[in-house]
Design a protein around this motif. Structure first.
Motif, PDB file in Angstrom:
ATOM      1  N   ALA A  32       0.824  -1.207   0.000  1.00 49.43           N
ATOM      2  CA  ALA A  32       0.000   0.000   0.000  1.00 49.43           C
ATOM      3  C   ALA A  32       0.860   1.261   0.000  1.00 49.43           C
ATOM      4  N   VAL A  33       1.921   1.266   0.794  1.00 55.82           N
ATOM      5  CA  VAL A  33       2.825   2.425   0.846  1.00 55.82           C
ATOM      6  C   VAL A  33       3.498   2.627  -0.514  1.00 55.82           C
ATOM      7  N   GLN A  34       3.956   1.537  -1.109  1.00 53.18           N
ATOM      8  CA  GLN A  34       4.623   1.649  -2.403  1.00 53.18           C
ATOM      9  C   GLN A  34       3.631   2.030  -3.509  1.00 53.18           C
ATOM     10  N   ASP A  35       2.444   1.436  -3.494  1.00 56.53           N
ATOM     11  CA  ASP A  35       1.430   1.751  -4.511  1.00 56.53           C
ATOM     12  C   ASP A  35       0.971   3.209  -4.427  1.00 56.53           C
ATOM     13  N   ALA A  36       1.001   3.786  -3.219  1.00 60.44           N
ATOM     14  CA  ALA A  36       0.592   5.178  -3.037  1.00 60.44           C
ATOM     15  C   ALA A  36       1.653   6.158  -3.525  1.00 60.44           C
ATOM     16  N   GLY A  37       2.848   5.637  -3.836  1.00 66.37           N
ATOM     17  CA  GLY A  37       3.922   6.484  -4.347  1.00 66.37           C
ATOM     18  C   GLY A  37       4.593   7.341  -3.289  1.00 66.37           C
ATOM     19  N   ILE A  38       4.459   6.969  -2.013  1.00 68.52           N
ATOM     20  CA  ILE A  38       5.041   7.766  -0.928  1.00 68.52           C
ATOM     21  C   ILE A  38       6.276   7.119  -0.310  1.00 68.52           C
ATOM     22  N   TYR A  39       6.596   5.911  -0.738  1.00 68.15           N
ATOM     23  CA  TYR A  39       7.718   5.168  -0.171  1.00 68.15           C
ATOM     24  C   TYR A  39       9.041   5.818  -0.553  1.00 68.15           C
ATOM     25  N   VAL A  40       9.875   6.115   0.450  1.00 68.81           N
ATOM     26  CA  VAL A  40      11.231   6.609   0.212  1.00 68.81           C
ATOM     27  C   VAL A  40      12.225   5.513   0.561  1.00 68.81           C
ATOM     28  N   SER A  41      12.092   4.952   1.763  1.00 66.33           N
ATOM     29  CA  SER A  41      12.937   3.835   2.175  1.00 66.33           C
ATOM     30  C   SER A  41      12.314   3.164   3.385  1.00 66.33           C
ATOM     31  N   GLY A  42      12.814   2.015   3.709  1.00 66.98           N
ATOM     32  CA  GLY A  42      12.328   1.293   4.875  1.00 66.98           C
ATOM     33  C   GLY A  42      13.087   0.002   5.043  1.00 66.98           C
ATOM     34  N   GLU A  43      13.224  -0.402   6.272  1.00 72.44           N
ATOM     35  CA  GLU A  43      13.918  -1.650   6.574  1.00 72.44           C
ATOM     36  C   GLU A  43      13.355  -2.239   7.854  1.00 72.44           C
ATOM     37  N   SER A  44      13.429  -3.547   7.940  1.00 67.08           N
ATOM     38  CA  SER A  44      13.164  -4.246   9.187  1.00 67.08           C
ATOM     39  C   SER A  44      14.527  -4.499   9.820  1.00 67.08           C
ATOM     40  N   LEU A  45      14.617  -4.342  11.114  1.00 74.25           N
ATOM     41  CA  LEU A  45      15.894  -4.547  11.788  1.00 74.25           C
ATOM     42  C   LEU A  45      16.049  -5.995  12.214  1.00 74.25           C
ATOM     43  N   ALA A  46      17.282  -6.471  12.243  1.00 76.48           N
ATOM     44  CA  ALA A  46      17.575  -7.837  12.669  1.00 76.48           C
ATOM     45  C   ALA A  46      17.237  -7.997  14.148  1.00 76.48           C
ATOM     46  N   ASP A  47      17.194  -9.226  14.590  1.00 79.17           N
ATOM     47  CA  ASP A  47      16.862  -9.559  15.976  1.00 79.17           C
ATOM     48  C   ASP A  47      17.676  -8.721  16.963  1.00 79.17           C
ATOM     49  N   LEU A  48      17.036  -8.343  18.049  1.00 75.01           N
ATOM     50  CA  LEU A  48      17.644  -7.499  19.067  1.00 75.01           C
ATOM     51  C   LEU A  48      18.958  -8.067  19.615  1.00 75.01           C
TER      52      LEU A  48
END
Length: 116
Positions: A32-48
């Motif tokens: 949804a974020v990408q389809d809306a054209g608003i995505y700049v960047s994003g990541e999930s972080l590895a385990d704590l």
């Protein structure tokens, strides 16, 4: 304007993921974020358990320790940077984020623009 959505999880499953969200929830939100054209960047972080903290004392001495050891029950799990017209739009997208439900939260912060 760019905003960072900092995704905090209050509870994690055995794999370190958000216990109250499914992979399908995250896949749909990401799409949804990408389809809306608003995505700049994003990541999930590895385990704590993979985190390392660096502190530098007044004399310049460096101390490195395993883990973040923050005095909080929430864990920063990842982030999105989105480009939306205003704070209200950023808050709307934060509220749609699977990580905002249950014991999680999403912190919304504007990205500083030092070139302006």
């Amino acid at each position: 304007m760019k905003y960072m959505l900092l995704i905090n999880s209050g509870a994690t499953d055995a794999d370190g993921g958000a216990a109250e969200c499914t992979v399908e929830d995250w896949t749909a939100y990401d799409k949804a974020v990408q389809d809306a054209g608003i995505y700049v960047s994003g990541e999930s972080l590895a385990d704590l358990v993979t985190a390392t903290t660096v502190r530098v004392g007044a004399g310049g001495e460096r101390t490195v320790t395993d883990g973040p050891f923050a005095e909080t029950r929430e864990v920063l799990g990842g982030f999105y940077v989105i480009d939306v017209p205003d704070l209200d739009a950023a808050l709307d997208w934060a509220a749609r984020c699977p990580g905002a439900g249950g014991s999680g939260s999403v912190v919304v912060r504007p990205v500083a623009d030092f070139g302006a």
